[in-house]
Enzyme design. Structure first.
Site, PDB file in Angstrom:
ATOM      1  CG  ASP A 181       2.800  -6.294   1.706  1.00  0.00           C
ATOM      2  OD1 ASP A 181       3.009  -7.509   1.543  1.00  0.00           O
ATOM      3  OD2 ASP A 181       2.470  -5.539   0.775  1.00  0.00           O
ATOM      4  CG  LEU A 205      -6.988   2.881   6.855  1.00  0.00           C
ATOM      5  CD1 LEU A 205      -6.607   1.994   5.682  1.00  0.00           C
ATOM      6  CD2 LEU A 205      -6.198   4.187   6.808  1.00  0.00           C
ATOM      7  CG  LEU A 246       1.844  -1.180   4.496  1.00  0.00           C
ATOM      8  CD1 LEU A 246       2.775  -2.290   4.990  1.00  0.00           C
ATOM      9  CD2 LEU A 246       2.236  -0.718   3.103  1.00  0.00           C
ATOM     10  CB  ALA A 291      -6.196  -2.244   1.627  1.00  0.00           C
ATOM     11  CB  SER A 336      -2.660  -2.517  -6.224  1.00  0.00           C
ATOM     12  OG  SER A 336      -2.920  -3.760  -6.838  1.00  0.00           O
ATOM     13  CD  GLU A 370      -5.686  -6.855  -9.737  1.00  0.00           C
ATOM     14  OE1 GLU A 370      -6.619  -6.493 -10.489  1.00  0.00           O
ATOM     15  OE2 GLU A 370      -5.185  -7.991  -9.784  1.00  0.00           O
ATOM     16  CE1 TYR A 409      -6.844  -3.606  -2.862  1.00  0.00           C
ATOM     17  CE2 TYR A 409      -6.141  -4.226  -5.075  1.00  0.00           C
ATOM     18  CZ  TYR A 409      -5.837  -3.896  -3.770  1.00  0.00           C
ATOM     19  OH  TYR A 409      -4.524  -3.854  -3.364  1.00  0.00           O
TER      20      TYR A 409
END
Length: 346
Positions: free
Chosen positions: A13, A64, A85, A87, A134, A136, A157
């Site tokens: 992304d 992060l 973005l 992760a 997300s 998810e 996640y």
């Protein structure tokens, strides 16, 4: 010239978003983690751009897990827009590394928000933040899933993403930060990591076609996902930050297809039969499965004017064609190496 900062710029992304922003005239700053090997292959072509886009792309080391470092990067980049973005984004791996995943995905978002709050308070600048959510997060919630659907995360996640979502809402309401949560359903491309199921399939198709491998091992073929093209989805991210007021949006195609459908289309495009090459492997099953994700993108369509352009079948063909070419090059290099080895033995 507007400035943007992207965490995760070296990912799928991040690379598409960097291209988009550079095309719009932005100066783009990206955060990369220090590693002993190069990790910038997805954005290397930007540095070779004949229009000198590379002069407007600047990379900074950061992570992060390091709030102080994030605050320092904000001072150097001075962005008007930040896109988070970064992760540990592999759902199956999050079961193997739950603490690390939660720290980067959940607490990492909190570190960025706190760095941003401090930066805006001390400089008086307004900065808009896009937080990558997300599908998810919906997990076991029945489809279709939209902005008002209750979250039911089914992996470390997903739990981390839910935490990041609510941290973002809290900082928006508590401190007046301009923060948008983008709840993105599955989006793929030829730049997708090779451990993700779609790319794993298309990479195997190319290698099987070229005689470089014979077997593909997969887990749950019946899981259904709403699959779109990553290049379309980054346009939606950008549009969220162009609004007058911050809000949360689902980005999706509104269609769901099973892993089996993706598999069949990919093999058929290469003239192969999946039953001759695909085997089930329980190691690829998640401890808790997510059976059916189907997004409702009506809010994004109405308020952002965003609609995906690339359909499911076109996406599969795009990825297979890309990986067929990669396999051809791999085959050529292997044959050349074999030839050199044979000649050396004579």
């Amino acid at each position: 010239m507007r400035r943007a900062l992207i965490t995760g710029i070296t990912g799928q992304d991040g690379s598409y978003l960097a291209e988009l922003l550079l095309a719009k005239g932005y100066e783009v700053h990206g955060i990369v983690r220090r590693a002993s090997t190069f990790t910038t292959e997805r954005i290397d072509h930007i540095y070779q751009d004949p229009h000198e886009s590379h002069l407007r792309l600047k990379l900074h080391y950061g992570d992060l897990s390091d709030g102080t470092g994030l605050r320092r990067v904000l001072e150097m980049a001075r962005p008007e827009e930040v896109y988070n973005l970064g992760a540990q984004s592999h759902v199956r791996v999050s079961f193997d590394q739950p603490e690390y995943t939660a720290d980067i995905v959940g607490t990492g978002t909190l570190r960025l928000l706190e760095a941003l709050r401090d930066y805006t308070q001390n400089t008086g600048r307004q900065v808009k933040l896009y937080q990558a959510g997300s599908s998810e997060m919906f997990g076991a919630a029945p489809p279709p899933q939209g902005e008002t659907t209750a979250f039911y995360p089914r992996s470390p996640y997903a739990v981390g993403k839910v935490a990041g979502y609510w941290f973002s809402v809290n900082y928006r309401e508590a401190y007046g930060l301009f923060v948008c949560n983008g709840i993105l359903f599955n989006h793929e491309s030829p730049r997708r990591g090779e451990t993700f199921v779609t790319r794993k399939i298309t990479r195997a198709v190319g290698r099987i076609k070229m005689g470089l491998q014979d077997r593909l091992f997969l887990g749950n073929l019946d899981a259904k996902r709403d699959w779109g093209f990553a290049g379309d989805f980054v346009e939606g991210m950008w549009r969220m930050l162009q609004q007058d007021e911050p809000d949360d949006y689902v980005l999706a195609t509104g269609e769901a297809h099973s892993v089996r459908e993706f598999l069949d289309l990919a093999f058929a495009h290469a003239g192969l039969a999946p039953e001759a090459h695909v085997e089930f492997d329980p190691r690829y099953l998640r401890p808790t499965e997510v059976d059916h994700l189907l997004g409702d993108p009506s809010k994004a369509r109405e308020k952002l004017g965003w609609t995906p352009k690339v359909g499911f079948e076109e996406l599969v063909r795009m990825m297979v064609d890309n990986d067929m070419e990669l396999a051809r090059r791999e085959r050529t290099l292997k044959d050349a190496g074999h030839l050199v080895s044979t000649q050396a033995e004579r």
